[in-house]
Design a protein around this motif. Structure first.
Motif, PDB file in Angstrom:
ATOM      1  N   MET A 175     -29.979   9.446  26.329  1.00 12.62           N
ATOM      2  CA  MET A 175     -28.989   9.925  27.285  1.00 12.62           C
ATOM      3  C   MET A 175     -27.545   9.804  26.751  1.00 12.62           C
ATOM      4  SD  MET A 175     -30.411  11.232  29.850  1.00 12.62           S
ATOM      5  CE  MET A 175     -32.029  11.349  30.594  1.00 12.62           C
ATOM      6  N   PHE A 176     -27.437   9.423  25.481  1.00 13.29           N
ATOM      7  CA  PHE A 176     -26.104   9.231  24.904  1.00 13.29           C
ATOM      8  C   PHE A 176     -25.263  10.506  25.002  1.00 13.29           C
ATOM      9  CE2 PHE A 176     -23.189   9.614  21.332  1.00 13.29           C
ATOM     10  CZ  PHE A 176     -22.458   8.441  21.416  1.00 13.29           C
ATOM     11  N   TYR A 177     -25.817  11.611  24.543  1.00 13.72           N
ATOM     12  CA  TYR A 177     -25.033  12.847  24.493  1.00 13.72           C
ATOM     13  C   TYR A 177     -24.793  13.416  25.889  1.00 13.72           C
ATOM     14  CZ  TYR A 177     -25.669  12.709  19.461  1.00 13.72           C
ATOM     15  OH  TYR A 177     -25.629  12.315  18.147  1.00 13.72           O
ATOM     16  N   LEU A 178     -25.762  13.265  26.786  1.00 12.31           N
ATOM     17  CA  LEU A 178     -25.568  13.728  28.160  1.00 12.31           C
ATOM     18  C   LEU A 178     -24.465  12.920  28.829  1.00 12.31           C
ATOM     19  CD1 LEU A 178     -26.298  15.439  30.596  1.00 12.31           C
ATOM     20  CD2 LEU A 178     -28.144  13.817  31.113  1.00 12.31           C
ATOM     21  N   LEU A 188     -25.976   3.623  36.835  1.00 16.88           N
ATOM     22  CA  LEU A 188     -26.099   4.234  38.156  1.00 16.88           C
ATOM     23  C   LEU A 188     -26.859   5.558  38.119  1.00 16.88           C
ATOM     24  CD1 LEU A 188     -22.610   3.567  39.817  1.00 16.88           C
ATOM     25  CD2 LEU A 188     -24.769   2.359  40.179  1.00 16.88           C
ATOM     26  N   SER A 189     -27.021   6.121  36.917  1.00 14.08           N
ATOM     27  CA  SER A 189     -27.701   7.414  36.798  1.00 14.08           C
ATOM     28  C   SER A 189     -29.117   7.297  36.245  1.00 14.08           C
ATOM     29  CB  SER A 189     -26.879   8.361  35.902  1.00 14.08           C
ATOM     30  OG  SER A 189     -25.608   8.596  36.459  1.00 14.08           O
ATOM     31  N   GLY A 190     -29.427   6.192  35.571  1.00 17.25           N
ATOM     32  CA  GLY A 190     -30.788   5.997  35.074  1.00 17.25           C
ATOM     33  C   GLY A 190     -31.137   6.898  33.913  1.00 17.25           C
ATOM     34  N   GLU A 191     -32.377   7.381  33.920  1.00 15.72           N
ATOM     35  CA  GLU A 191     -32.883   8.181  32.808  1.00 15.72           C
ATOM     36  C   GLU A 191     -33.130   9.635  33.187  1.00 15.72           C
ATOM     37  OE1 GLU A 191     -33.237   7.191  29.690  1.00 15.72           O
ATOM     38  OE2 GLU A 191     -32.418   5.218  30.230  1.00 15.72           O
ATOM     39  N   ASN A 192     -32.745  10.026  34.385  1.00 12.58           N
ATOM     40  CA  ASN A 192     -33.013  11.389  34.846  1.00 12.58           C
ATOM     41  C   ASN A 192     -31.759  12.237  34.804  1.00 12.58           C
ATOM     42  OD1 ASN A 192     -35.740  10.759  35.538  1.00 12.58           O
ATOM     43  ND2 ASN A 192     -35.018   9.819  37.443  1.00 12.58           N
ATOM     44  N   ALA A 193     -31.857  13.403  34.167  1.00 13.69           N
ATOM     45  CA  ALA A 193     -30.712  14.300  34.051  1.00 13.69           C
ATOM     46  C   ALA A 193     -30.145  14.704  35.413  1.00 13.69           C
ATOM     47  CB  ALA A 193     -31.105  15.543  33.241  1.00 13.69           C
TER      48      ALA A 193
END
Length: 245
Positions: free
Chosen positions: A1-4, A136-141
């Motif tokens: 999730m680094f780039y997101l 707060l966002s976790g692993e889901n886009a």
């Protein structure tokens, strides 16, 4: 999730830098937009941030706290109250300074020291938003998308108030400081070791700040507010959260 997460941070920076150029906000329909935004923000706070306080309290109870905190009940909820008090205090200083300058100097904006204090407060606010993005966002886009939507509109609302209050000081200095403070928070998260306890207290403090700033900056005056738009915003974010949580 680094780039997101990096893309989200860059998006936040763009929002801060270019809010002043959104001409739509100078027109009358902005009240309907702000009602929509406030409804969405309140839904996010009470359906996502506030429920997390229970988990944060459990984290705090299981951690080794400083001696002076060990006998306190609901320490993370106290951190939320601290966030409300902190930003309420800054808001009060801002209003008092503005009233004094208008009365004594016929100037409608607060003093420079108050401007510096307010920018410091919102820089801390933005650092926390950048810092907490991943947790707060976790692993889901989709979680990242909702985080971006909610806080982008939240930033726009706050930025408009800061611009109208401080004028050129905000345009020349404030917006740049706030833009880079979000990036600073994100970098701190990636470059330092974090703990669940840090996340718990930072999130609780941020929740208090978000609640106070929604009430202060996003809800239009009663005569200008739009209840249908408010409900639509609340329903929109509620539906998104129900789909992904």
């Amino acid at each position: 999730m680094f780039y997101l997460s990096l893309a989200i941070i860059i998006g936040f920076m763009i929002v801060h830098i270019f809010t002043n150029y959104i001409k739509f906000l100078d027109r009358k329909p902005k009240d309907r937009l702000m009602s929509f935004v406030s409804g969405g923000s309140i839904a996010y706070v009470f359906l996502h941030l506030v429920p997390e306080l229970t988990h944060y309290q459990e984290v705090a109870e299981g951690a080794q706290l400083p001696v002076w905190m060990e006998d306190l009940d609901y320490v993370t909820y106290l951190a939320t109250l601290a966030g409300i008090v902190f930003f309420y205090g800054i808001n009060q200083l801002n209003e008092k300074s503005q009233e004094k300058n208008e009365r004594e100097k016929n100037i409608t904006r607060p003093s420079r020291p108050v401007f510096a204090l307010e920018i410091f407060g919102f820089s801390l606010y933005n650092i926390l938003i950048g810092y907490l993005l991943i947790d707060l966002s976790g692993e889901n886009a989709p979680d990242y998308l909702i985080y971006f939507i909610v806080f982008s509109f939240h930033f726009i609302a706050n930025n408009r108030v800061l611009h109208l209050t401080h004028e050129d000081l905000y345009t020349n200095i404030g917006r740049w400081v706030l833009a880079f403070s979000v990036l600073t928070g994100w970098l701190i998260y990636y470059l330092t070791d974090t703990t669940e306890l840090n996340i718990a207290f930072f999130s609780a403090f941020l929740t208090g700040g978000v609640i106070l700033n929604i009430l202060n900056d996003e809800l239009p005056a009663e005569k200008n507010s739009s209840f249908p738009s408010f409900v639509a915003g609340l329903a929109f974010i509620t539906a998104l959260l129900q789909l992904i949580l």
